[in-house]
Every structure is written in structure tokens, then in C-alpha cells.
Scaffold this motif. Sequence first.
Motif, PDB file in Angstrom:
ATOM      1  N   LEU A 284      -0.398   5.783  13.575  1.00 49.71           N
ATOM      2  CA  LEU A 284      -0.724   5.036  12.357  1.00 49.71           C
ATOM      3  C   LEU A 284       0.478   4.200  11.952  1.00 49.71           C
ATOM      4  O   LEU A 284       1.584   4.720  11.797  1.00 49.71           O
ATOM      5  N   ARG A 285       0.265   2.907  11.771  1.00 53.99           N
ATOM      6  CA  ARG A 285       1.340   2.000  11.353  1.00 53.99           C
ATOM      7  C   ARG A 285       0.820   1.009  10.317  1.00 53.99           C
ATOM      8  O   ARG A 285      -0.383   0.718  10.259  1.00 53.99           O
ATOM      9  N   HIS A 286       1.754   0.479   9.512  1.00 56.07           N
ATOM     10  CA  HIS A 286       1.445  -0.569   8.547  1.00 56.07           C
ATOM     11  C   HIS A 286       2.439  -1.686   8.783  1.00 56.07           C
ATOM     12  O   HIS A 286       3.661  -1.475   8.733  1.00 56.07           O
ATOM     13  N   HIS A 287       1.931  -2.886   9.075  1.00 52.73           N
ATOM     14  CA  HIS A 287       2.806  -3.994   9.440  1.00 52.73           C
ATOM     15  C   HIS A 287       2.251  -5.287   8.859  1.00 52.73           C
ATOM     16  O   HIS A 287       1.104  -5.654   9.101  1.00 52.73           O
ATOM     17  N   LYS A 288       3.063  -5.943   8.038  1.00 52.57           N
ATOM     18  CA  LYS A 288       2.718  -7.235   7.443  1.00 52.57           C
ATOM     19  C   LYS A 288       1.342  -7.205   6.764  1.00 52.57           C
ATOM     20  O   LYS A 288       0.507  -8.091   6.964  1.00 52.57           O
ATOM     21  N   GLY A 289       1.131  -6.161   5.974  1.00 58.06           N
ATOM     22  CA  GLY A 289      -0.070  -6.091   5.158  1.00 58.06           C
ATOM     23  C   GLY A 289      -1.291  -5.497   5.830  1.00 58.06           C
ATOM     24  O   GLY A 289      -2.346  -5.410   5.194  1.00 58.06           O
ATOM     25  N   SER A 290      -1.172  -5.085   7.070  1.00 57.03           N
ATOM     26  CA  SER A 290      -2.318  -4.519   7.773  1.00 57.03           C
ATOM     27  C   SER A 290      -2.002  -3.122   8.285  1.00 57.03           C
ATOM     28  O   SER A 290      -0.863  -2.825   8.658  1.00 57.03           O
TER      29      SER A 290
END
Length: 512
Positions: free
Chosen positions: A85-91
Motif C-alpha cells: 500500500l502506497r500513497h503518491h502525489k494524491g493517489s
Amino acid sequence: MNKVEAPYPLLPLDYPDPDVIRVDDTYYLVSTTMHFMPGCEILKSYDLVNWEHACYVYDRLDSTPAQCLEGDLNIYGKGMWAASLRHHKGSFYVVFAANDTRKTYLYTTSDLSKPWKKQFIEGFYHDASLFFDDDERIYLVYGNTQIWLTELKSDLTAPKDGGIHKVIVSEEDNPNLGYEGSHFYKINNQYYLFLIHSLPTEWKRVQVCYTATSLDDPFVGKEVLNDDRGYFNQGIAQGGIVDSTVGDWYAVLFQDMGAVGRLPVLVPVSWEEEFPVFGKGNKVPKRIEVLANKPEYKYAPLYGSDDFRLSAGTPYGLKSFWQFNHEPNIDGFSINPEKGYYEIINQKTSKEMTQSQNMLTQRMTYPTCAAEVTIDASKLKNGDTAGFAVLQYRYAFIGIKRENDQYRLILTSYSGKSDKGKVKQSEKNATVLIELPLDRTTITFKIEVDFRDLSDKVQFYYKDMNEYIQLGPDIKLFFDLEHFVGNRFALFSMATESIEGRARFFNFNYFK
């Protein structure tokens, strides 16, 4: 500051292979859900201690015959494993491999309340960790025994032509479990790879960390957590790390705890000379406090009772703590919110309880739990059985069977192996332990389970004249790799002769 103390285990439920991130003041955790649908559950928290359901990433995967329990096919012990699970540049990004399709899936969304976009990454990547580097290059770190670093194309569809593709850590001589369960990070310009393996001298899960100053340098490291917290030499390992809003670090790992499954454990992490220190002296401290970002927040439970009168707006119209054993047959179930029941309409015949479609399941809780449900079997057909089960490879259930237009109260179990050793799921033969005549078609059943000190036993009851009567002996429960999940409560209806028989389930009450 408002702080909350973390319990041990962190969650009393089967949430293995956790990965955890923080977005602003909110933590998110993803866990393996195997064959259950909807799948790839994400939890959220404001303090790392209390958790509630946030969403399911998918309601169905690929609708293959095995995922739909067609014929004798199934994906028990397969399905999705160890998501990243990752969060990158708003996604948000979720990556996992499914062991039945041998594919790698990428799901993305900008809002957890909205549907996820599905795509594939070319190749099969075991226990993959998705990593976005500062220079916008993207990688997967994955593997078992040999841990690979593979650069992806910018659209995340496949390995990048000419990109990095190399083994960064290897352990090929471990007779138990070699390195796997990758979790990859860049913290303060240093790269960190967290892994799980077993001690070579004995079976025990241990957490490992390797680090490097650049992706061109060799990764060096050591074991960082070797502890069972006094629980039968069952080690604590595999999971993600995350920082709090005030800069404290924690790991969310898991521990094998017998038939209830693999349960998350919270471990504080500190740093000495840019290397992580898990707990104190490589041991999990008895007391762990965490800052609560929203101390007044009330969390919805991860398990619970249901009168089937209220939909939570989740996939299939059920409360979020319910999952089907496989992808459901839409024509084979309904929910009646006015009369308050869940109904299964048999759409196939099968010789095996675990091959019955639309089985509704909930996780069991450590150290003890119980549940009751009322079953109306009046619309069963000859050869049908409706019951309340403990679901695992070695299962057991209490229920009502219709045969030759007569109803019978039965207690059934499957003990695991035949005389010839392992048997296929579709060839299993369960044993009817007790069978009694019935003069009614609606009965309330109860299951009580004790997981304390690996006792792992279950008792089955039926209600007669407002009194619960135990049917049969205590039955031993197991955590078998054939299903690879903790035991669950399960509501099922099974047909052996003809379809369209029906069973209704009322007033499911969960007792912790």
C-alpha cells in the motif's frame, strides 16, 4: 498530548502480512484476504491502535471458474497475498500477486470512497513492495530467498526496458523459510529493506533489515527483532513501518497465534546511526503508547452482530465485516431488510461443504469468542444441509439436513487427512458425528471458541426450550496451510441432489 496504549496483540483478528502508511493524520493498513470476497481490505486509524474498515479494493477479482467455486474448483489458500500500500502525489496504490492466476495486480484511486482502477503489471512478483524514488523512477522489490529490485515503466505496466533488474539480498541455504515479505523505503536519503525469515536452526519468524546508501551499493543488514513475547516461540515479523505526526516510528508486524490466525502486533522503532532498532533489545516492550490524533473519534467495529435489516452500503449490500468464502453467485443469495434475514438459494450441487457458494463469513476473535444464529430450513430440498460452521480446511459445523422429506439435526467435522495422506478439497469426506431426528425446521445454533494458550477448541450448541444444549464433544481446531487463514464463523447452505433449495439466516449475534 492524548496517548493511547496499544494492546497485545494489536488486533485480535486474522489480519496477516500488514502494510501500513500514513496520509496526513490518518493511518491506513492493508492485509492479505486470500480467497475471500470482497477482498483486499483496507483499515484506517488515527492512532495506530484503534482501527476500522475503510474500504475493499475489489468486490471480485477476475471471476474465474475457480474464484466462483464452479464445479470442484476453488482458490482456497490462494487469491491475493501480501499487498503493498502506497500513497503518491494524491493517489493510493495497491500492488499484489494472486497465487491462483499467477498475475500481479495494480489498483489505484484518489479517494477510498470511490471505485479503484484495475490494471496488471507484466510478470509475477511474490510479496512485492512498490517504491517511488525521489527521481520519479519506480521499482518493485520482491521475491523469496532471492530478493529482486526491478525498475518499472512510468505507467507501471511492465518492467522498464534497460532498467535496473538485480538481486539485492539472497538467502538460499535456510532449511526453513528464506527471506521474503519485502517492505522497501527511503528514509533520510537511506534505502531500507525489511524482510522476514525463519531461524535456520528452528522454525521461528524473525524480522530482518538491510540498508544501502544508493541502489548501486550492496545492501548490508542483520536481524532486528527476535521475540515471541512469551507466546510458544511464535515469532513476530513481516509488516510495514510508519512514522507518526510527531516523528515517532512504529512497525506493524504479525504473529502466528494458532487456529485464530496471524494477528498484528505493534512494535516501536527507534534509530541508532541510521539503522532501525525494533523495540528494546530486539524485544517487543510490554507497554506501548501512541499519540491519538483524534482522541474523541468513535471507531466502527471490525466484527459484530447483524439482524440483516441495515445495509452499510458496502459491496453486495452487507455490513463491512462480512466476506463471502469466494466470489458470490449473485443469483444465489438475497437480503430481506424488512423481515431481517440473509437467504441462500442453492445454485449448484456439491459433495463438499467448502464448495458451497455464497457462504457468509466473519473472522473469529482472540482469545475467546462466540456467536449464535437462527436458521430457517423449511425451504430446503432433499439432500440439502443448512448450517453454522467453523470454516477452515479442517472444518466443523452444526446444522439441519433434509433427507427423504425428513429433517435431521447433525454435527459434522472433517479431520484433515485420509489414510492415503493429503486429499484434494473436492475429494474430502466429512464425518457426521451426531445425527438426531427433528420435529421443527427453525433452530437457533451457537458456537463457542477458545483460543487461549493454543487450546483451539470449539463447542457447538442448539437451543431447545430457551436452553442451549451442547451437541457432541469439544472439537479441536487447526490453522492449516491448505486454507492459510484463521478459522471463521460461516453461514452456509449446501445442495447434493438438486438446486433451488433455500435457507434463511436470522439474528446473527456475536459475543466477544
